[in-house]
Design a protein around this motif. Structure first.
Motif, PDB file in Angstrom:
ATOM      1  N   ILE A  18       0.846  -1.192   0.000  1.00  0.00           N
ATOM      2  CA  ILE A  18       0.000   0.000   0.000  1.00  0.00           C
ATOM      3  C   ILE A  18       0.878   1.236   0.000  1.00  0.00           C
ATOM      4  CG2 ILE A  18      -1.974  -1.070   1.148  1.00  0.00           C
ATOM      5  CD1 ILE A  18      -1.037   0.083   3.765  1.00  0.00           C
ATOM      6  N   ASP A  19       0.362   2.321  -0.549  1.00  0.00           N
ATOM      7  CA  ASP A  19       1.110   3.570  -0.553  1.00  0.00           C
ATOM      8  C   ASP A  19       0.698   4.412   0.657  1.00  0.00           C
ATOM      9  OD1 ASP A  19      -1.391   4.490  -1.166  1.00  0.00           O
ATOM     10  OD2 ASP A  19      -0.853   5.364  -3.109  1.00  0.00           O
ATOM     11  N   ARG A  20       1.205   5.640   0.710  1.00  0.00           N
ATOM     12  CA  ARG A  20       0.980   6.494   1.873  1.00  0.00           C
ATOM     13  C   ARG A  20      -0.513   6.751   2.104  1.00  0.00           C
ATOM     14  NH1 ARG A  20       0.395  11.964   2.837  1.00  0.00           N
ATOM     15  NH2 ARG A  20       1.413  12.799   4.708  1.00  0.00           N
ATOM     16  N   THR A  21      -1.233   7.086   1.021  1.00  0.00           N
ATOM     17  CA  THR A  21      -2.664   7.353   1.161  1.00  0.00           C
ATOM     18  C   THR A  21      -3.396   6.104   1.632  1.00  0.00           C
ATOM     19  OG1 THR A  21      -2.594   9.041  -0.572  1.00  0.00           O
ATOM     20  CG2 THR A  21      -4.746   8.091  -0.048  1.00  0.00           C
ATOM     21  N   GLY A  22      -3.017   4.946   1.070  1.00  0.00           N
ATOM     22  CA  GLY A  22      -3.641   3.703   1.494  1.00  0.00           C
ATOM     23  C   GLY A  22      -3.418   3.419   2.968  1.00  0.00           C
ATOM     24  N   LEU A  23      -2.215   3.736   3.465  1.00  0.00           N
ATOM     25  CA  LEU A  23      -1.917   3.525   4.874  1.00  0.00           C
ATOM     26  C   LEU A  23      -2.769   4.428   5.756  1.00  0.00           C
ATOM     27  CD1 LEU A  23      -0.213   2.308   7.152  1.00  0.00           C
ATOM     28  CD2 LEU A  23       1.495   4.087   6.712  1.00  0.00           C
ATOM     29  N   ILE A  24      -2.890   5.695   5.366  1.00  0.00           N
ATOM     30  CA  ILE A  24      -3.726   6.625   6.138  1.00  0.00           C
ATOM     31  C   ILE A  24      -5.170   6.140   6.173  1.00  0.00           C
ATOM     32  CG2 ILE A  24      -4.653   8.975   6.199  1.00  0.00           C
ATOM     33  CD1 ILE A  24      -1.996   9.919   4.998  1.00  0.00           C
ATOM     34  N   ASP A  47     -13.215   6.573  -3.300  1.00  0.00           N
ATOM     35  CA  ASP A  47     -12.698   7.631  -4.185  1.00  0.00           C
ATOM     36  C   ASP A  47     -11.246   7.352  -4.566  1.00  0.00           C
ATOM     37  OD1 ASP A  47     -14.706   9.420  -4.796  1.00  0.00           O
ATOM     38  OD2 ASP A  47     -14.532  10.493  -2.894  1.00  0.00           O
ATOM     39  N   TYR A  48     -10.518   6.820  -3.590  1.00  0.00           N
ATOM     40  CA  TYR A  48      -9.109   6.499  -3.825  1.00  0.00           C
ATOM     41  C   TYR A  48      -8.972   5.272  -4.732  1.00  0.00           C
ATOM     42  CZ  TYR A  48      -4.632   4.277  -2.580  1.00  0.00           C
ATOM     43  OH  TYR A  48      -3.419   3.644  -2.618  1.00  0.00           O
ATOM     44  N   GLU A  49      -9.771   4.246  -4.488  1.00  0.00           N
ATOM     45  CA  GLU A  49      -9.616   2.987  -5.220  1.00  0.00           C
ATOM     46  C   GLU A  49     -10.127   3.055  -6.649  1.00  0.00           C
ATOM     47  OE1 GLU A  49     -11.511   0.033  -2.847  1.00  0.00           O
ATOM     48  OE2 GLU A  49      -9.791  -0.201  -1.493  1.00  0.00           O
TER      49      GLU A  49
END
Length: 341
Positions: A18-24, A47-49
């Protein structure tokens, strides 16, 4: 990291990447407790996915079919996923719009009280919830965790001279807060935009305190401000108990300067809390002062004034009459005159 890079890394390492946004978003998902919080996190995640779906299973293409004809490829799994996500986003936005409408109604009811509102904002783990508990006597969860507070909590506090105010604890900010989160938490962040005073809580003992402050200010600029409403901010320099004596003396001296607009406190030990209460009262107390005289028998009127205004002066003569200097907003003054005039 692009979606394709993420997929390739997962294949190479045989584990979830996962990237930074995914971790948050992962942390937010674990912190959500209320229905509103879960809705906001799910909307942010979708919205992210939706922009990170990648073509993986070409064998899942569906044929349109038909009598005597095979036709071309039909709806792929990728397109189906996008459509399902889009449908779910529409439903979530509708539910959150209802939440936003309900919050608006609650704000209108509070404005009728009318109590001034104070919002706590700050970088994650700056000590907002600990300060909230110290000011209100509540027991909101306050831990050494990222985003320990996700769902907004509101309580009433008493300021000097007895005036009540409503204080709200909000979600912590972080550098480059993902746009999806800012948008999804719009209903919650409106509480910040509507507040009469914003307390910007800073971890003054952190070596990154200046950068963190700039990150918070960047997020605040994204929050809409009602037309005609000035944004008033008071900085709260928290965690002075973690500073060495020399650094602490310098910080307290800097905060004491009139032009800084800051109060040095330790929410953990309680140091500086009373000066903070006074500073809050000074900044939200812009109602005109009114001179009133009450007879000894008007105890109910006196209690009403302490409940709905701020008594800044009180003298009692030899016959028991009380001469008061009271700060009341025009609406409260009208209610007082109607009830006790």
């Amino acid at each position: 990291m692009t979606p394709v890079q993420q997929r390739n890394l997962e294949k190479a390492w045989d584990c979830k990447v996962i990237d930074r946004t995914g971790l948050i978003l992962e942390i937010f998902g674990r912190r959500a407790r209320t229905k509103e919080g879960r809705l906001q996190v799910e909307l942010a995640r979708l919205d992210y996915e939706k922009s990170r779906l990648v073509r993986t299973w070409t064998h899942l293409e569906r044929q349109r079919g038909g009598t005597g004809s095979t036709g071309g490829p039909g709806e792929t799994q990728l397109e189906l996923d996008r459509r399902l996500i889009a449908d779910r986003i529409v439903k979530l936005k509708s539910e959150l719009e209802e939440v936003r409408r309900t919050r608006g109604l609650h704000r209108k009811q509070r404005q009728k009280a009318p109590f001034p509102t104070v919002a706590l904002v700050g970088y994650t783990n700056a000590g907002k919830s600990t300060l909230f508990n110290r000011l209100t006597g509540s027991e909101v969860m306050a831990k050494d965790l990222l985003f320990a507070t996700l769902d907004t909590t509101q309580r009433t506090i008493r300021l000097p001279q007895g005036r009540p105010a409503i204080i709200a604890d909000t979600v912590g900010f972080i550098s480059d807060l993902p746009h999806e989160l800012v948008e999804s938490f719009r209903a919650t962040l409106e509480e910040v935009g509507e507040a009469d005073l914003i307390l910007h809580v800073r971890d003054i003992a952190s070596p990154d305190t200046v950068a963190q402050s700039q990150d918070v200010e960047a997020v605040l600029k994204q929050i809409e401000q009602p037309e005609g409403k000035d944004r008033r901010i008071l900085e709260v320099w928290n965690k002075i108990d973690l500073l060495d004596p020399e650094a602490r003396e310098a910080i307290e001296g800097q905060a004491a300067r009139a032009n800084i607009g800051a109060v040095a406190v330790s929410a953990w030990t309680g140091e500086g809390i009373e000066p903070l209460r006074s500073a809050i009262a000074d900044r939200i107390d812009d109602d005109p002062g009114t001179e009133l005289t009450l007879e000894p028998s008007q105890g109910e009127a006196l209690a009403w004034l302490y409940e709905h205004g701020r008594v800044t002066g009180r003298e009692t003569d030899g016959e028991g009459r009380m001469r008061l200097t009271v700060r009341l907003d025009p609406q409260a003054m009208g209610r007082f005159e109607q009830r006790f005039g």
